[in-house]
Write a protein that holds these residues in place. Structure first.
Motif, PDB file in Angstrom:
ATOM      1  N   PHE A 176       0.840  -1.203   0.000  1.00 12.23           N
ATOM      2  CA  PHE A 176       0.000   0.000   0.000  1.00 12.23           C
ATOM      3  C   PHE A 176       0.871   1.247   0.000  1.00 12.23           C
ATOM      4  N   LYS A 177       2.078   1.123   0.557  1.00 19.42           N
ATOM      5  CA  LYS A 177       2.949   2.296   0.671  1.00 19.42           C
ATOM      6  C   LYS A 177       3.845   2.494  -0.544  1.00 19.42           C
ATOM      7  N   TRP A 178       3.785   1.605  -1.513  1.00 23.45           N
ATOM      8  CA  TRP A 178       4.670   1.687  -2.666  1.00 23.45           C
ATOM      9  C   TRP A 178       4.511   2.972  -3.459  1.00 23.45           C
ATOM     10  N   GLY A 179       3.288   3.372  -3.646  1.00 20.80           N
ATOM     11  CA  GLY A 179       3.028   4.497  -4.541  1.00 20.80           C
ATOM     12  C   GLY A 179       2.972   5.797  -3.783  1.00 20.80           C
ATOM     13  N   LEU A 180       1.831   6.442  -3.861  1.00 26.20           N
ATOM     14  CA  LEU A 180       1.674   7.708  -3.158  1.00 26.20           C
ATOM     15  C   LEU A 180       0.516   7.597  -2.184  1.00 26.20           C
ATOM     16  N   THR A 181       0.748   8.087  -0.981  1.00 25.43           N
ATOM     17  CA  THR A 181      -0.320   8.163  -0.002  1.00 25.43           C
ATOM     18  C   THR A 181      -0.649   9.632   0.209  1.00 25.43           C
ATOM     19  N   ALA A 182      -1.899   9.990   0.062  1.00 30.91           N
ATOM     20  CA  ALA A 182      -2.265  11.402   0.235  1.00 30.91           C
ATOM     21  C   ALA A 182      -3.517  11.489   1.081  1.00 30.91           C
TER      22      ALA A 182
END
Ligand code: ADP
Ligand code: MG
Length: 473
Positions: A288-294
């Protein structure tokens, strides 16, 4: 007509069933069923829960089959509509449909060759997947503010280049009603508009979980997975509800990896950031943290105001500024409540032909605002506050800009907002003819100071109590 036929079809079925099962079971498992519709030789029945559905399929297939075929003929089939959440005042019930329950199958071997398609329908033998998007949830209708800027632009970037940016997965999180569902659907709609050939699928975790269980039960896990691998953009809403569902998570993990590896875009929403998610396998969380968390924050005053105007405008309704301001300040729970208030106003304005004014707005709000606003006069607040801080009453009402006056004045404005029904501009009027933006500024600085300074907060709390006891007595 339709209702009558459906009811009589089901009644005929019940007659047959009654002969096959004992009284107790008949009352428990068949009387609660509501016949919904008949469509040719398909009868759809509503059952009260997932468990109920499973029980019927496990225990009563032969009986149901016999009854259906006797009444609707050899080709007769049964479909289920399962109530997964019976809803409440503000939320409509949620249903899941199970076409082709076992009891409804004419021929199991023929069925097994059919393509698996939870949301699909077939046209000329190629499968078309229904993206399940709400056409009203677009970027055009999504108001940008400080509270959602990062999330919105990340969504925009993904919509322009799905699967290509490093925002994969895109994980949006935030509390209830901050616009997560709206925003992720906007991305889906935008991609459908720009790339009509891309397969988009929006799904909330509830549907995902139910489909998974259904596939598991019917030995269709491989089909279930293959179905998801056809998708170019997968939007999974409210992923936090997968917590503790080991098997479902495992399956999602496989789908996630496959999609990600083949450059497909994944978007998820959750009520908290991945680091705070409980009940998830570590390997899933790390992905879940691989991409972008906003994150999306509670909207600020200006954004709420813009949302109100936008929504009313799109319904062709004029809302006076003072009413919009009043709502933006008073509805401080969440945007879903705001939506309810606005819909109610629209209803009054369009169907009952009432004017939208403060009085109507207050009326509508009564059911929603928690703190019952006792009427107390501005004079009383000003007097109490000036006594407490030992400053001149006239100074509070006047224009002096000294700090020892400004703070009590702001506090008095803050209590006027909390304990009176005055609009911002009317409050300003009572403090030396200041305008509404000065009042907003005052409210914000009091709130900021309360957050930053515990002493100041207890001062305000104490004053609040004083005012309240006086109001109550
Ligand atoms: P969430 O999924 O975060 O709980 P929703 O997306 O369901 O919230 O939003 C609740 C309501 O508020 C919806 O009607 C949505 O259209 C509206 N809304 C939320 N944020 C915005 C925004 N920035 N602009 C316009 N409408 C919004
Ligand atoms: Mg949502």
């Amino acid at each position: 007509m339709e209702v009558a036929t459906t009811a009589s079809v089901w009644n005929d079925c019940l007659e047959i069933i009654r002969r096959e099962v004992d009284e107790q079971n008949f009352a428990t498992w068949f009387q609660p069923i509501v016949p919904l519709r008949t469509d040719g030789n398909v009868l759809t029945i509503q059952v009260p829960s997932q468990f109920f559905y499973e029980w019927l399929e496990e225990n009563y297939v032969p009986v149901l089959k016999k009854a259906i075929q006797a009444v609707l003929g050899e080709q007769g089939r049964l479909e289920y509509s399962v109530v997964v959440d019976s809803g409440n005042k503000s939320n409509p019930p949620v249903m899941v449909n199970y076409p082709n329950g076992l009891a409804g199958r004419r021929n199991a071997t023929a069925d097994q060759q059919e393509e698996y398609s939870p949301f699909g329908f077939k046209s000329n033998s190629t499968q078309v997947i229904n993206p399940r998007l709400n056409p009203n949830y677009t970027f055009e209708t999504f108001i940008e503010g400080d509270c959602n800027r990062l999330a919105r632009s990340a969504g925009m970037a993904v919509a322009k280049k799905p699967g290509i940016t490093s925002f994969n997965p895109l994980m949006l999180y935030g509390g209830v009603g901050v616009g997560k569902t709206h925003l992720v659907q906007a991305v889906g709609n935008e991609i459908k508009k720009n790339f009509p050939d891309k397969v988009v699928l929006y799904i909330d975790q509830n549907d995902f979980t139910n489909q998974f269980l259904n596939a598991l039960q019917n030995n269709k896990l491989q089909d279930f997975q293959n179905f998801y691998l056809k998708v170019d953009l997968l939007i999974l809403d409210d992923v936090q509800f997968l917590a503790g569902r080991e098997k479902t998570q495992e399956f999602f993990f496989n789908i996630f990896n496959n999609l990600h590896q083949s450059g497909k875009q994944i978007i998820m929403t959750s009520d908290c950031p991945p680091r705070d998610m409980k009940g998830f396998q570590e390997r899933l969380l790390s992905r879940f943290k691989w991409g972008l968390t906003a994150d999306l924050q509670e909207p600020d005053f200006e954004t709420k105001l813009a949302i109100i105007h936008n929504k009313m405008q799109s319904d062709g309704i004029d809302i006076p500024t003072e009413v919009a301001e009043y709502l933006a300040y008073s509805v401080d729970t969440n945007l879903r409540d705001m939506e309810g208030v606005l819909n109610s106003l629209i209803f009054h304005a369009t169907l009952l032909k009432k004017n939208i004014d403060l009085e109507l707005a207050k009326d509508v709000l009564k059911n929603i605002v928690k703190e019952i606003q006792n009427d107390v006069s501005v004079d009383f607040i000003q007097k109490t506050v000036s006594d407490y801080f030992k400053v001149e009453l006239d100074a509070i009402k006047g224009k002096v800009k000294k700090r020892e006056i400004v703070i009590p004045r702001q506090v008095a404005m803050y209590f006027c907002k909390r304990y009176t029904q005055l609009t911002l501009s009317m409050i300003g009027e009572n403090f030396g003819g200041r305008d509404h933006s000065t009042v907003i500024h005052a409210l914000e600085s009091v709130e900021d100071m309360m957050k930053a300074d515990a002493n100041f907060k207890s001062t305000v709390d104490e004053l609040g109590k004083k005012l309240k006891t006086r109001i109550a007595s």
